[in-house]
Design a protein around this motif. Structure first.
Motif, PDB file in Angstrom:
ATOM      1  N   LEU A   1      56.997-101.962 -25.763  1.00 22.87           N
ATOM      2  CA  LEU A   1      57.688-103.248 -25.860  1.00 22.87           C
ATOM      3  C   LEU A   1      56.735-104.343 -26.334  1.00 22.87           C
ATOM      4  CD1 LEU A   1      59.963-103.291 -22.675  1.00 22.87           C
ATOM      5  CD2 LEU A   1      60.738-103.497 -25.041  1.00 22.87           C
ATOM      6  N   CYS A   2      55.526-104.323 -25.815  1.00 22.16           N
ATOM      7  CA  CYS A   2      54.543-105.325 -26.234  1.00 22.16           C
ATOM      8  C   CYS A   2      54.162-105.154 -27.696  1.00 22.16           C
ATOM      9  CB  CYS A   2      53.304-105.251 -25.350  1.00 22.16           C
ATOM     10  SG  CYS A   2      53.562-105.895 -23.681  1.00 22.16           S
ATOM     11  N   LEU A   3      54.098-103.924 -28.170  1.00 21.06           N
ATOM     12  CA  LEU A   3      53.822-103.694 -29.587  1.00 21.06           C
ATOM     13  C   LEU A   3      54.891-104.352 -30.451  1.00 21.06           C
ATOM     14  CD1 LEU A   3      52.738 -99.921 -29.700  1.00 21.06           C
ATOM     15  CD2 LEU A   3      51.264-101.936 -29.724  1.00 21.06           C
ATOM     16  N   GLU A   4      56.143-104.207 -30.055  1.00 19.63           N
ATOM     17  CA  GLU A   4      57.238-104.787 -30.827  1.00 19.63           C
ATOM     18  C   GLU A   4      57.223-106.317 -30.755  1.00 19.63           C
ATOM     19  OE1 GLU A   4      59.401-103.293 -32.841  1.00 19.63           O
ATOM     20  OE2 GLU A   4      58.352-101.406 -32.465  1.00 19.63           O
ATOM     21  N   ALA A   5      56.796-106.855 -29.598  1.00 20.79           N
ATOM     22  CA  ALA A   5      56.854-108.303 -29.380  1.00 20.79           C
ATOM     23  C   ALA A   5      55.584-109.030 -29.807  1.00 20.79           C
ATOM     24  CB  ALA A   5      57.125-108.578 -27.906  1.00 20.79           C
ATOM     25  N   GLY A   6      54.543-108.296 -30.185  1.00 18.93           N
ATOM     26  CA  GLY A   6      53.297-108.937 -30.594  1.00 18.93           C
ATOM     27  C   GLY A   6      52.472-109.479 -29.440  1.00 18.93           C
ATOM     28  N   ILE A   7      52.569-108.836 -28.294  1.00 17.03           N
ATOM     29  CA  ILE A   7      51.837-109.271 -27.103  1.00 17.03           C
ATOM     30  C   ILE A   7      50.607-108.390 -26.913  1.00 17.03           C
ATOM     31  CG2 ILE A   7      51.942-109.495 -24.588  1.00 17.03           C
ATOM     32  CD1 ILE A   7      53.532-111.623 -26.055  1.00 17.03           C
ATOM     33  N   ALA A   8      49.438-109.023 -26.783  1.00 20.38           N
ATOM     34  CA  ALA A   8      48.205-108.277 -26.569  1.00 20.38           C
ATOM     35  C   ALA A   8      48.176-107.705 -25.158  1.00 20.38           C
ATOM     36  CB  ALA A   8      47.000-109.186 -26.794  1.00 20.38           C
ATOM     37  N   MET A   9      47.417-106.619 -24.986  1.00 22.74           N
ATOM     38  CA  MET A   9      47.407-105.929 -23.691  1.00 22.74           C
ATOM     39  C   MET A   9      46.006-105.580 -23.236  1.00 22.74           C
ATOM     40  SD  MET A   9      50.476-103.294 -24.564  1.00 22.74           S
ATOM     41  CE  MET A   9      50.151-103.430 -26.331  1.00 22.74           C
ATOM     42  N   THR A  10      45.768-105.787 -21.946  1.00 30.95           N
ATOM     43  CA  THR A  10      44.635-105.173 -21.271  1.00 30.95           C
ATOM     44  C   THR A  10      45.146-103.893 -20.635  1.00 30.95           C
ATOM     45  OG1 THR A  10      43.465-107.238 -20.832  1.00 30.95           O
ATOM     46  CG2 THR A  10      43.021-105.403 -19.345  1.00 30.95           C
ATOM     47  N   ILE A  11      44.486-102.783 -20.945  1.00 30.53           N
ATOM     48  CA  ILE A  11      44.883-101.477 -20.424  1.00 30.53           C
ATOM     49  C   ILE A  11      43.920-101.115 -19.302  1.00 30.53           C
ATOM     50  CG2 ILE A  11      45.320 -99.056 -20.980  1.00 30.53           C
ATOM     51  CD1 ILE A  11      47.113-100.945 -22.555  1.00 30.53           C
ATOM     52  N   GLU A  12      44.479-100.898 -18.094  1.00 33.49           N
ATOM     53  CA  GLU A  12      43.604-100.629 -16.955  1.00 33.49           C
ATOM     54  C   GLU A  12      44.410-100.052 -15.798  1.00 33.49           C
ATOM     55  OE1 GLU A  12      41.878-104.207 -15.462  1.00 33.49           O
ATOM     56  OE2 GLU A  12      43.802-105.160 -15.107  1.00 33.49           O
ATOM     57  N   ASP A  13      43.823-100.123 -14.606  1.00 34.00           N
ATOM     58  CA  ASP A  13      44.508 -99.766 -13.376  1.00 34.00           C
ATOM     59  C   ASP A  13      43.965-100.679 -12.282  1.00 34.00           C
ATOM     60  OD1 ASP A  13      46.082 -98.424 -11.483  1.00 34.00           O
ATOM     61  OD2 ASP A  13      45.830 -96.521 -12.522  1.00 34.00           O
ATOM     62  N   SER A  14      44.435-100.488 -11.032  1.00 34.86           N
ATOM     63  CA  SER A  14      43.910-101.342  -9.977  1.00 34.86           C
ATOM     64  C   SER A  14      42.454-101.020  -9.686  1.00 34.86           C
ATOM     65  CB  SER A  14      44.689-101.211  -8.671  1.00 34.86           C
ATOM     66  OG  SER A  14      45.813-100.524  -8.786  1.00 34.86           O
ATOM     67  N   TRP A  15      42.121 -99.728  -9.637  1.00 35.25           N
ATOM     68  CA  TRP A  15      40.733 -99.262  -9.539  1.00 35.25           C
ATOM     69  C   TRP A  15      40.770 -97.748  -9.685  1.00 35.25           C
ATOM     70  CZ3 TRP A  15      37.243-103.182  -9.426  1.00 35.25           C
ATOM     71  CH2 TRP A  15      35.893-102.803  -9.485  1.00 35.25           C
ATOM     72  N   GLY A  16      39.634 -97.091  -9.448  1.00 31.85           N
ATOM     73  CA  GLY A  16      39.601 -95.641  -9.520  1.00 31.85           C
ATOM     74  C   GLY A  16      38.268 -95.108  -9.975  1.00 31.85           C
ATOM     75  N   GLY A  17      38.200 -93.790 -10.091  1.00 34.49           N
ATOM     76  CA  GLY A  17      37.003 -93.104 -10.542  1.00 34.49           C
ATOM     77  C   GLY A  17      37.222 -92.423 -11.879  1.00 34.49           C
ATOM     78  N   ASP A  18      36.694 -91.217 -12.010  1.00 28.59           N
ATOM     79  CA  ASP A  18      36.693 -90.532 -13.301  1.00 28.59           C
ATOM     80  C   ASP A  18      38.082 -90.188 -13.817  1.00 28.59           C
ATOM     81  OD1 ASP A  18      33.889 -90.418 -13.725  1.00 28.59           O
ATOM     82  OD2 ASP A  18      33.717 -88.752 -12.310  1.00 28.59           O
ATOM     83  N   ILE A  19      38.985 -89.780 -12.934  1.00 23.82           N
ATOM     84  CA  ILE A  19      40.307 -89.346 -13.392  1.00 23.82           C
ATOM     85  C   ILE A  19      41.151 -90.556 -13.787  1.00 23.82           C
ATOM     86  CG2 ILE A  19      42.395 -88.085 -12.747  1.00 23.82           C
ATOM     87  CD1 ILE A  19      40.583 -86.460 -10.803  1.00 23.82           C
ATOM     88  N   ALA A  20      41.091 -91.620 -12.995  1.00 23.97           N
ATOM     89  CA  ALA A  20      41.789 -92.850 -13.373  1.00 23.97           C
ATOM     90  C   ALA A  20      41.242 -93.413 -14.672  1.00 23.97           C
ATOM     91  CB  ALA A  20      41.665 -93.881 -12.255  1.00 23.97           C
ATOM     92  N   THR A  21      39.923 -93.358 -14.847  1.00 27.74           N
ATOM     93  CA  THR A  21      39.326 -93.862 -16.090  1.00 27.74           C
ATOM     94  C   THR A  21      39.776 -93.044 -17.285  1.00 27.74           C
ATOM     95  OG1 THR A  21      37.408 -94.739 -14.900  1.00 27.74           O
ATOM     96  CG2 THR A  21      37.138 -94.331 -17.262  1.00 27.74           C
ATOM     97  N   ALA A  22      39.913 -91.729 -17.114  1.00 25.22           N
ATOM     98  CA  ALA A  22      40.398 -90.888 -18.207  1.00 25.22           C
ATOM     99  C   ALA A  22      41.817 -91.271 -18.602  1.00 25.22           C
ATOM    100  CB  ALA A  22      40.335 -89.417 -17.807  1.00 25.22           C
ATOM    101  N   ALA A  23      42.683 -91.508 -17.618  1.00 18.32           N
ATOM    102  CA  ALA A  23      44.061 -91.907 -17.921  1.00 18.32           C
ATOM    103  C   ALA A  23      44.093 -93.243 -18.651  1.00 18.32           C
ATOM    104  CB  ALA A  23      44.878 -91.981 -16.632  1.00 18.32           C
ATOM    105  N   ILE A  24      43.283 -94.198 -18.189  1.00 20.77           N
ATOM    106  CA  ILE A  24      43.185 -95.489 -18.874  1.00 20.77           C
ATOM    107  C   ILE A  24      42.752 -95.295 -20.317  1.00 20.77           C
ATOM    108  CG2 ILE A  24      41.863 -97.645 -18.969  1.00 20.77           C
ATOM    109  CD1 ILE A  24      41.671 -97.414 -15.854  1.00 20.77           C
TER     110      ILE A  24
END
Length: 368
Positions: free
Chosen positions: A281-304
């Motif tokens: 939706l943001c791609l269509e609307a021209g909205i920039a994004m920070t891609i992240e999570d609340s926190w995590g280690g190696d597996i969360a970082t891989a998903a991000i």
């Protein structure tokens, strides 16, 4: 392919800097993360991770994640984990709300789909844009001088974007922003992230006092309506984070012109399946994004990393690598930063292989 079992592990993740502080006096020294392993009759196991930023940040907490997963797990046995939309609907029928509980399971299903198809998750999410991407560094709340010193240190390590944790006393926050900005130039990006910590009148004071600086204002107030009031009275570029927790509020914010960018936290919205909806939706609307999570280690970082790498660079405002903040590795093959940059893995699925000794014994097992 059918789910035959779900294992849950709990891991403590101490921080290199000893602690992490943000608005309202919140501080965490050891993060409590949950790793989920989804086992299948095909001999494949997918992994996901969820790590709330303590119990006082979002409506999420670590023991709640594990309790919720134990509640969900019996409903998922026998399901095909590669049917991602069906899995998403099944989880939301079995447990209303609590998106963070479902996130790690959803990520594990994407990992399984990637393994089964022989493709990295970023390819399944839309493709790989570029060889790597720049990271932002969150600067824990401290004195103006200490925060400026941290900005300078991470700048010298190759970071170009800095998320300054403010949301405290407005006068001190003004000093923090000015001190950090003095360490940067036009090649760098500075974000003043209040994490809901200001009242509107305080946010407006700070925004007016830093108007001559090249700085973004992020999530100044607790509610969407308060943030919108501030947005309408400042010309600083504006980011929403905590209040953007799904498609309905994103559509409202787009209609109101409430922001120039948003933060997509994978666990806040319920996993990669729902995060991709917001991303597109943001791609269509021209909205920039920070891609992240609340926190995590190696597996969360891989998903991000996989969600970020599948997002075109023009819309990818910033990304973070939480595994560089913590002292305990929990998976081999996880992406590692180099000179302030990161890349998603090229192996099938998330491309990570959990370190069993780091995970320890499961805290719960659900099997057929």
């Amino acid at each position: 392919m059918r789910i035959t079992g779900i294992r849950v592990h709990q891991v403590d993740l101490p921080l290199h800097e000893g602690g992490y502080s943000w608005s309202d006096g919140n501080r965490v020294e050891v993060f409590d993360t949950t790793v989920v392993a989804v086992e299948t009759d095909a001999g494949l196991t997918g992994h996901g991770e969820v790590c709330p930023l303590g119990p006082a940040y979002l409506p999420a907490y670590a023991t709640g994640a594990r309790t919720g997963i134990a509640e969900l797990a019996p409903h998922l046995l026998g399901s095909d984990p590669t049917e991602l939309l069906a899995m998403d609907r099944l989880m939301h029928r079995a447990l209303r709300g609590h998106p963070y509980v479902k996130s790690a399971i959803d990520v594990a299903c994407w990992d399984l789909l990637g393994q089964a198809s022989g493709q990295p998750v970023c390819t399944l999410l839309g493709g790989r844009f570029g060889e790597d991407f720049p990271l932002y560094r969150a600067i824990s709340q401290d004195t103006p001088e200490a925060m400026a010193a941290s900005v300078a240190r991470y700048r010298d390590e190759g970071y170009t974007t800095f998320q300054l944790k403010v949301g405290g006393d407005p006068d001190t926050d003004i000093e923090r922003i000015h001190a950090a900005a003095a360490e940067l130039d036009r090649r760098h990006t500075l974000i003043a992230d209040a994490n809901t910590g200001w009242l509107p009148h305080q946010a407006l004071r700070v925004a007016a006092a830093v108007r001559e600086l090249d700085v973004y204002i992020e999530q100044p107030c607790m509610s969407y309506e308060e943030c919108l009031t501030v947005r309408r009275h400042t010309d600083r570029p504006f980011i929403l984070d905590e209040v953007i927790d799904g498609v309905p509020i994103l559509l409202r914010a787009l209609a109101d012109g409430a922001m120039d960018g948003i933060n997509i936290k994978i666990s806040k919205v319920g996993g990669l399946t729902r995060a991709r909806r917001l991303r597109d939706l943001c791609l269509e609307a021209g909205i920039a994004m920070t891609i992240e999570d609340s926190w995590g280690g190696d597996i969360a970082t891989a998903a991000i990393a996989h969600l970020a790498h599948s997002t075109p660079a023009e819309w990818r405002f910033s990304v973070t690598d939480f595994n560089s903040y913590v002292t305990v590795p929990i998976a081999e093959g996880a992406p590692r930063r180099e000179a302030g940059r990161l890349a998603a893995g090229t192996d099938a699925g998330l491309g990570v292989h959990p370190i069993e000794a780091a995970l320890g014994e499961p805290v719960s097992i659900t099997r057929r």
